[in-house]
Design a protein around this motif. Structure first.
Motif, PDB file in Angstrom:
ATOM      1  N   SER A   1      -1.149   2.590   6.674  1.00 11.28           N
ATOM      2  CA  SER A   1      -1.536   1.751   6.064  1.00 11.28           C
ATOM      3  C   SER A   1      -3.050   1.677   4.851  1.00 11.28           C
ATOM      4  O   SER A   1      -4.010   1.379   4.169  1.00 11.28           O
ATOM      5  N   HIS A   2      -4.292   2.755   6.361  1.00  5.20           N
ATOM      6  CA  HIS A   2      -5.282   2.073   6.608  1.00  5.20           C
ATOM      7  C   HIS A   2      -6.278   3.283   5.376  1.00  5.20           C
ATOM      8  O   HIS A   2      -5.545   4.483   5.431  1.00  5.20           O
ATOM      9  N   LYS A   3      -7.288   2.977   5.123  1.00  5.27           N
ATOM     10  CA  LYS A   3      -7.705   3.936   3.678  1.00  5.27           C
ATOM     11  C   LYS A   3      -9.007   5.304   4.547  1.00  5.27           C
ATOM     12  O   LYS A   3      -9.609   4.764   4.080  1.00  5.27           O
TER      13      LYS A   3
ATOM     14  N   LYS B   1     -10.651   7.868   2.099  1.00  6.39           N
ATOM     15  CA  LYS B   1     -11.160   7.351   0.460  1.00  6.39           C
ATOM     16  C   LYS B   1     -12.554   7.924   0.559  1.00  6.39           C
ATOM     17  O   LYS B   1     -12.865   7.750  -0.591  1.00  6.39           O
TER      18      LYS B   1
ATOM     19  N   ARG C   1       0.298  -1.418   0.086  1.00  8.22           N
ATOM     20  CA  ARG C   1       0.416  -0.073  -0.121  1.00  8.22           C
ATOM     21  C   ARG C   1       0.952   1.566   0.025  1.00  8.22           C
ATOM     22  O   ARG C   1       0.439   2.320   0.373  1.00  8.22           O
TER      23      ARG C   1
ATOM     24  N   ASN D   1      -1.479   9.394   2.183  1.00  9.01           N
ATOM     25  CA  ASN D   1      -2.166  10.152   3.287  1.00  9.01           C
ATOM     26  C   ASN D   1      -0.771  10.748   4.229  1.00  9.01           C
ATOM     27  O   ASN D   1      -1.470  11.745   5.301  1.00  9.01           O
TER      28      ASN D   1
ATOM     29  N   VAL E   1      -0.733   4.422  -0.881  1.00  9.29           N
ATOM     30  CA  VAL E   1      -1.917   4.589  -0.150  1.00  9.29           C
ATOM     31  C   VAL E   1      -0.564   5.462   1.614  1.00  9.29           C
ATOM     32  O   VAL E   1      -1.366   6.756   1.017  1.00  9.29           O
TER      33      VAL E   1
END
Length: 292
Positions: free
Chosen positions: A273-275, A278, A35, A42, A38
């Motif tokens: 790595s958390h979306k 989004k 990721r 971020n 992403v």
């Protein structure tokens, strides 16, 4: 991974598992670049004041943290009581324990910071019964493993859809009700939108609604890494009843401010790595509103 293999792996010494973590870091950061886009986006949006080199350093630190998080989570059920207590030190827990002794449950707003998986079990070992609220996984195999991990040492994993039933059934059982509160709401159009790390961000309004309806005090648990596999967990007050004088969303805003301060202090230890972003607030304008 089967539960049997997971249990075998957890029996390895933590020093061996950290060797595995070093290899996982290499795979995640250098081979698969897990990721990467992403993470980079971020970090760029959250820290526009930092240079590309500084953000790259944070990203590399995050990959190391993620690899450690994986092996530490595997190891936890095989720890002795004394070992886990030694690895998670609680600060300001007496304030929380006083509520429990008085017969009041306490809502804990946690985050994807450091090793959040260890916190509920460590709390139980320090005299604080804990429910760990979570989203069930689609895979039954991994769901079984997650429940096995989270129920270690007496913590009670509670699927989010069963939370209200559990509260009703155990209303006379004082405990910590711990929610990882920095997740993306399932229905962003009904989320509470606020500015977080320079970005319009939806938060679950349910945590605040729960605190207001049950009149439970709310604490944020701040985790800080003080060494590889060693953490300090500090209970920081967010709000306590009566809540009538608090404007709607203020509990979430206070949590947001505390969390952002934690992230800025140790940025590599949050789940980049958390979306998280989004969804765009503009895409949901006119579709709904937060109900308190």
């Amino acid at each position: 991974m089967s539960l049997f293999f997971f249990r075998l792996l957890s029996k390895l010494p933590i020093s061996w598992l950290y060797i595995l973590s070093n290899f996982l870091y290499f795979l995640l950061a250098r081979v698969f670049r897990y990721r990467r886009k992403v993470i980079e986006q971020n970090l760029a949006n959250s820290f526009p004041e930092k240079s590309a080199a500084e953000r790259h350093q944070i990203a590399q630190g995050f990959y190391r943290h993620l690899a450690d998080l994986i092996v530490e989570t595997i190891k936890m059920p095989a720890f002795s009581v004394g070992e886990l207590r030694r690895r998670v030190t609680f600060y300001n827990e007496e304030v929380v324990k006083n509520y429990l002794k008085a017969g009041h449950s306490v809502i804990i707003m946690a985050a994807h910071q450091c090793n959040w998986e260890w916190a509920p079990s460590a709390a139980v070992l320090n005299g604080m019964p804990a429910d760990a609220i979570y989203k069930p996984l689609a895979s039954q195999r991994f769901e079984k493993i997650v429940r096995y991990i989270r129920s270690a040492f007496g913590a009670k994993p509670v699927p989010m859809h069963r939370l209200l039933r559990e509260i009703a059934a155990r209303k006379n059982e004082p405990r910590l009700i711990a929610l990882v509160a920095d997740q993306v709401p399932d229905r962003p159009e009904m989320g509470y939108w606020t500015n977080f790390l320079h970005q319009e961000t939806p938060f679950y309004p349910g945590t605040e609604r729960l605190a207001r309806s049950l009149k439970h005090p709310v604490f944020y648990i701040e985790m800080e890494r003080v060494g590889r596999g060693y953490y300090i967990a500090t209970f920081r007050p967010v709000a306590e009843p009566p809540y009538e004088q608090l404007s709607p969303g203020e509990i979430i805003d206070r949590y947001r401010d505390l969390l952002e301060k934690t992230i800025r202090k140790n940025p590599s230890d949050w789940l980049w790595s958390h979306k998280r972003w989004k969804h765009s607030r503009k895409s949901f304008e006119g579709m709904g509103q937060t109900r308190w």
